[in-house]
Design an enzyme around this catalytic site. Structure first.
Site, PDB file in Angstrom:
ATOM      1  N   THR A 159      30.416  84.858  -7.399  1.00  0.00           N
ATOM      2  CA  THR A 159      31.480  85.861  -7.544  1.00  0.00           C
ATOM      3  C   THR A 159      30.893  87.212  -7.955  1.00  0.00           C
ATOM      4  OG1 THR A 159      33.051  84.160  -8.179  1.00  0.00           O
ATOM      5  CG2 THR A 159      33.620  86.416  -8.788  1.00  0.00           C
ATOM      6  N   HIS A 161      29.482  88.814  -4.975  1.00  0.00           N
ATOM      7  CA  HIS A 161      30.531  89.393  -4.121  1.00  0.00           C
ATOM      8  C   HIS A 161      30.964  90.764  -4.653  1.00  0.00           C
ATOM      9  CE1 HIS A 161      30.598  85.738  -1.999  1.00  0.00           C
ATOM     10  NE2 HIS A 161      31.507  85.086  -2.697  1.00  0.00           N
TER      11      HIS A 161
END
Lengths: 346, 346, 346, 346
Positions: free
Chosen positions: A43, A46
Site C-alpha cells: 500500500t 502504491h
C-alpha cells in the site's frame, strides 16, 4: 514545539519527502510512541507511486506515510488504561468506531466508520507517532522487537490462511510478495499437507521455498493448471490464497481449484475482470472470500502465539533493514521484487 | 416388451416429442417407479429450447427429459434394501459414485463421477422410470404426494438459504422464478427478519408477496440499490440469494450487499461477466458461494421436515397442473413467466 | 443531593427493602437514565430469597437490585459518544473490560474482569440508574418501550437457541420459566420443525403452548423420554435447550437426545450431579454447551430485529405489570410459577 | 475348507485363545483380505480382560478379536467396485447402514444400525478377514504398510484434535496412551502453539515429549491446574483433549480450561462421575464434545495426507512389533503402560 523527522506524501504525484515536522501530541484516547521500527507495505508503494487506487483513495495531503509499527509508549492520553509507559507495541492499523453494526458483530476491521493509518490519517514513517490506545498491541516479550512491525501484514496472512479449513488441505498461494511468502509459512505450520506457490521472480521463488513451499511454479515456465492438477491427483487444489491481484493468476487459480474448494482473495486486481460465474463458481460449488485487515483481535492473538512459541520464524522473511532516510532504496527494492519484508529504522 | 409414454429430446434443436418407448428395467441397484407426477425445471426448459448451455452439455440423444419426480415403487433391483414396493418416493437427481473425495467428504452432490437424471441419463417425463435405490427418498406420509415432485427444486432453495447464517438476517432474493419464490418462503420460516425480492414479472411479484416477501422491488420501476439501502438503514443487505442469472441483477446485488455479507448464487449467467473483485469482494470482505444441487441428504431431511411439520406450504407455489401430454403448454407458460411451479401428470 | 426510590438488598438474609437513596451520578464513561421499566429475573429472586448461590456470590451490600432495564437517557459522561440525551435504551448487563483475551476474541460477555448489574454493582430496581455508555442499547423505535426491559433475558434465549443449528431441527426445551417460554417462541420463528417443552406448572404449560410449542409434556404425568422418542420416530431429539437447572430434567434430556445432538444449558443446577460421560456424551457423540449472557452485540442485533420486524411478539410472555413498590408481589408470583415475565414501573 | 490362525475370545471371562478356524468367505458387498499387520487397541485389552464394559457390550462369542488392520485384497464380493485385488488397505471399523438419519447427515460413524469389527462381528486378529468394500481404505503408496494398521486409532486422534479450532490454540492432552500420544503429535502439526500433556507413566512421558509435547506434567508430582494456569498466563488452556477416562484427570481438566474453552472427550470413565454443571460448564461457557470413531471419510483423508506428506511420523509411536502368536505379550505390555502402539504380524 518539538520536531521530528518523517516521510510524508506532500502532494499528488509520484514520490515522497523526508521532512522535519511537529511531533504529534496524543489525544485523550491515544498514546504517543517512539517509533523503533517500521516496514514497507505494498500500500505504501502504491501511495509512493501514486497509482490509480492511491489517486482515488488518498484525500488528506500532506500526510505521514506508513502504518506498520514497532514503538515504545512514551505518553498516555488520559482515558487510556490498557497500556503503560515503556510498553513495546505493535499496532492494529484499522481504527474502528466500536459501536456500528460491524464493530458489534465481530467485524471491527471493516467498521463503516473506519480509518486507516497512513491512508486516512497520519502514519508511522516518522520518529514519533500517535495511535489509539485501543489499537496498541503489547508485544510478547518472547518476540524480537523487529518482528512487531511485521505483525500487521503477518496478520493479513494469518487471517487469509485461517479464513476456512486449512489442516489436511492442499493450498495454492498465487504470488509470493511478502504476504504471499508469509502465507506459505503460516499454511505450513497450520497443517496444510501440500503448499504450492506461484511466482515469477527468482528471488521470491527461493524465499517461498525457504519458508516451506513444497513446490513453487513459475507461470512463465510451466503450465500452472496442469501442474496443480498433477500434484493433486487430478482433483484440484483445496484452497487458493490469492496474493497477486493478477487477472491471469486469478483465472489459473479458478481452474486449479477443486469442486467445493475455497478461494480466499487478499490481492487486489487494478480493475474489473471477466469471471465465468456459472462455470467457475456455481457449477463448481466453490466459495470465494474477500479478505482484508485482521480480526480485531483474534488474529493478533494467533499471530502473536505463532511467533512467541517459535512455531513461526520471520527472520528469513525480513530480508532488508534500512534507516528511515533510505526509504527510497526500500521503495525501489519493492518495485524490483528482489526482497521480502523491508524494515526502516527512524 | 412393455411400452410407455415419454417426453423425449430426440435430436439437437428446439422442441421435444411425446413418444411410445420401452418401459425401463431396473438394474441391480435401481428401482422401477410408476411416475405419479413430475414437474418442469428451468433446466428442462433450457433443453427444450436447446440454448447454448444445452448444446454444450447434453450428449446422449435421444433421452427422456425431466428429473423432478413423485413415484410409486413397483420393482426393486436385487441389491436395493432401503425402499420397498409401494413406497411413494421423490428422488435426488444427482447420481453419485460414493467413493470419490467429494462423496467421502460430504459433497456427494458434486461427485466428480456424478450424473444427473434427464441431463446425462434418461429422466422422468414418462409413465415409468428407473432410479438408483440410493437416490430414492421415501415421502413422509404427512406430505401431500404432489409435493414430492417439487421437493428436489425446493431442496435447491433450502440449500441456498441455509448455506450460511439466515436467522435475524435481512435477505435479498434476486429473481422470483419458482426457486426464487421458494427461497422467499424458506427464508421467512427460517428466521430472516426482512425478505426483499426483485422481479420484473407481475405474476411472480404477486407470488413472492403471497409466500411472505416483505417487499418486492421491480427493477424496471425502482432503483434496487437505493431501495435496499433505505430498507436496511444504509447498511446494506446481509444476504443475497441470487436466483436470476441476470448480470444486471448480479451487479445490483453486489452493490446492495453490506460489508461482510453473504452472496449465494444458484442462478447461472449465460456467459462470463465483468466483476470488480477489489471493490465488490475484497475491500467489502464478502463471501460468494456457488450453490448447486442439495446436500445428500441433510437438505432432504430439512426440506421434508419443513413440509411435514406444516411450517412450509407449497400449495401457493404450485400454480399449474397439466397432463404429461400437455408438456408444451407448460414450457410456454415457463417462457412467459406467468407461473410458479408446473406439475405434469403422466 | 437529589433522592430517588430504590429496591435494595440491605443485608444478608431473605427479603429486600424499598428505600430512599441518593440519585447516582454518571462517571465519564457512563450515562444516567430514568428507569421507565424494569423486570424481575430468576437471579433477582435468588438474591431476594438469599439462596446458597446468592450467599456465595453477592459481596457488596447494601446494593440496588435488578438488572433488566428500559430507560431514558438523561445525562452523558463526557467520554460517551454512542448515545444522546432522550434516547430510550435497554442495557447489556455484563460490563466488560474490552481488552482481555475474551473481550478480544468475541467473548466479552464472559470477560475475565467482568461485572454484572445488580450482582457486582448497583442495579436498576430504582427510579434512576447509571450504566456504561458501551452497555447502552438504543431501542429501535418500532419496538414497544416495555419490551426493552425484557430484551436482556430474551437475549439469553436467543443466544441459547442460536448457539448451534436450529433450522429444520427438533427441539426440547426443558423448563418453561420466562426464558424457557421465550426459547420456545424463538425456536419457532427460527425454523425448528418440532418444539417440545417440559413443564410442571399449568400456567406455564399454557403459556408455552400459546407461544408456539407443538407439545408440552408434564413430567409428573407422562414419561418424557418415551414421549420424545415417539415424537421423533425413535431417533431422539436434535437439540435440547436446558432451562430448568433440575437434575431430573437434565437426566431425561440426555436420554431424549439423539446421537450427535446438541445439549445447550442455560439452567443452573444447585449442586454437582452425577453424569455418565461414557454413555451420555462420548458414545453418543453429543455436544454440551454451557451458555450464559448474550453475545455483545450480535445477539442484541438479532433480538432487536426479531422484535422490530414483528416476527416475535413478547406481549403474551409479559403476563404481569406492577409498580416498583409492589416488588414483593412480583417475587411471590415468581415463586408460585404462575407467571411469565413481570414488569415493574418505578 | 481352508483354515487360518486367529485370536478369538472364546467365552466370557479373562483371556483369549489362538485357534485354527475356517477362513472366511466374502459376501457380495465384502472383500477378503490377507492380514499383513494388525494392532492392539485399548478396546481389545478391555475385551481380553473382560471388564465391565466388555461384559455388557460383547454379545456374540466366540468371536475373532481385533479391528485395526493392514491387509492385501485377495477376493472381491460381486458388488464391490471401489477396490481391486492386490490393493493394500486399511479399514474403517464402523460398519454403517448408509441410509439412516445419521448416515444421511454426515455421521455414519454413529449410525443407529452400526456394527464394529471385533466387537459386534468377527475382527482381524487373524490371517484372513472379510471387510465391507465400503469400509476399505486404499493405502496411499507413499505411506509405509505398517502404518495402515494404525490409521484407524490415529483417525480417532485426528478426529478429536480437529473437532474444533486448534490453530493458535493451547492444548492439554490428558493421558498419553497411544491415542493421547498421537493427539500430541497431531496437535503439533496442526498449529497448536502450546501442547501440554499429563501422564503418570515414565515411558509414555518420554514418548509424549519425543513427538512434540512442549511440557508433560506428572500429576503425581505436580499440581496440574496450577501448572497449566502458570503456563497460560493465568487464562487457562484453550482446548482439552481428554484421553484418559480418569475422573481425577477430568476434574483437573475442567479447572484448567479457560472460560469459553473446548473440552473434547475420547476417554471413557468406567462409571458416572459428579460434575458441577453450573460452575464448570454453564458459568464458564465451555463446550464439551463427546467424540468417537472417525468421520467417514473426511478424517481418513486428513489422516492419510498427514502421513503421505511426511508431516506426521508414526514410527516413534509404534514401539513394539510381535508375531500374532505373541498377542499375550502385547496385552501384558499394554497393561504395564510401557509402550506406545503395538503391532502384531500374522
Amino acid at each position: 514545539m518539538a520536531k521530528m523527522k518523517a516521510v510524508i506524501k506532500a502532494k499528488p504525484g509520484p514520490g515522497a519527502e523526508l521532512v522535519d515536522m511537529e511531533k504529534p501530541v496524543p489525544g485523550p484516547d491515544q498514546v504517543l510512541v517512539k517509533v523503533l521500527a517500521t516496514s514497507i507495505c505494498g500500500t505504501d508503494l502504491h501511495i509512493y507511486e501514486w497509482n490509480e487506487w492511491a489517486q482515488a483513495r488518498i484525500k488528506n495531503l500532506p500526510q505521514v506515510m506508513g502504518h506498520e509499527l514497532c514503538g515504545e509508549v512514551l505518553e498516555l492520553g488520559k482515558n487510556v488504561k490498557n497500556v503503560k509507559k515503556g510498553d513495546i507495541i505493535s499496532a492494529e492499523t484499522h481504527i474502528a468506531c466500536g459501536h456500528c453494526y460491524l464493530c458489534h458483530t465481530g467485524n471491527a476491521h471493516i467498521c463503516v466508520n473506519g480509518k486507516i493509518f497512513g491512508v486516512d490519517v497520519n502514519g508511522v514513517f516518522a520518529e514519533y507517532a500517535v495511535v489509539p490506545g485501543a489499537n496498541a498491541w503489547i508485544l510478547d516479550e518472547k518476540i524480537p522487537k523487529d518482528f512487531a512491525s511485521v505483525m500487521e501484514p503477518l496478520g493479513n496472512a494469518v487471517h487469509t490462511v485461517l479464513a476456512g479449513e486449512i489442516t489436511g488441505n492442499t493450498v495454492l498461494v498465487t504470488g509470493c510478495g511478502p504476504i504471499g511468502v508469509m502465507s506459505v509459512a503460516v499454511s505450513r505450520i497450520c497443517g496444510a499437507t501440500k503448499v504450492i506457490a506461484t511466482e515469477l521472480n527468482d528471488y521470491r521463488i527461493q524465499l517461498a521455498k525457504k519458508v516451506g513451499a513444497d513446490l513453487v511454479i513459475n507461470p512463465k515456465k510451466e503450465n500452472v493448471v496442469e501442474k496443480v492438477l498433477k500434484e493433486t491427483d487430478g482433483l484440484g487444489i483445496d484452497v487458493v490464497l490469492e496474493m497477486s491481484g493478477n487477472p491471469i493468476a486469478i483465472k489459473q487459480a479458478f481452474e486449479s481449484l477443486r469442486p467445493g474448494g475455497r478461494f480466499s482473495i487478499l490481492g487486489i486486481p487494478d480493475k474489473p475482470m471477466e469471471i465465468d460465474l456459472g462455470k467457475d463458481i456455481v457449477f463448481k460449488y466453490i466459495t470465494v472470500q474477500g479478505i482484508n485487515g485482521r480480526l480485531m483481535f483474534s488474529t493478533w492473538h494467533k499471530t502473536s502465539r505463532f511467533l512467541s512459541s517459535g512455531r513461526l520464524d520471520l527472520e528469513p522473511i525480513i530480508t532488508h533493514r534500512f534507516r528511515l532516510e533510505e526509504f527510497e532504496k526500500g521503495m525501489e527494492l519493492m518495485q524490483s521484487g528482489n526482497c521480502g519484508k523491508i524494515l526502516l529504522y527512524p
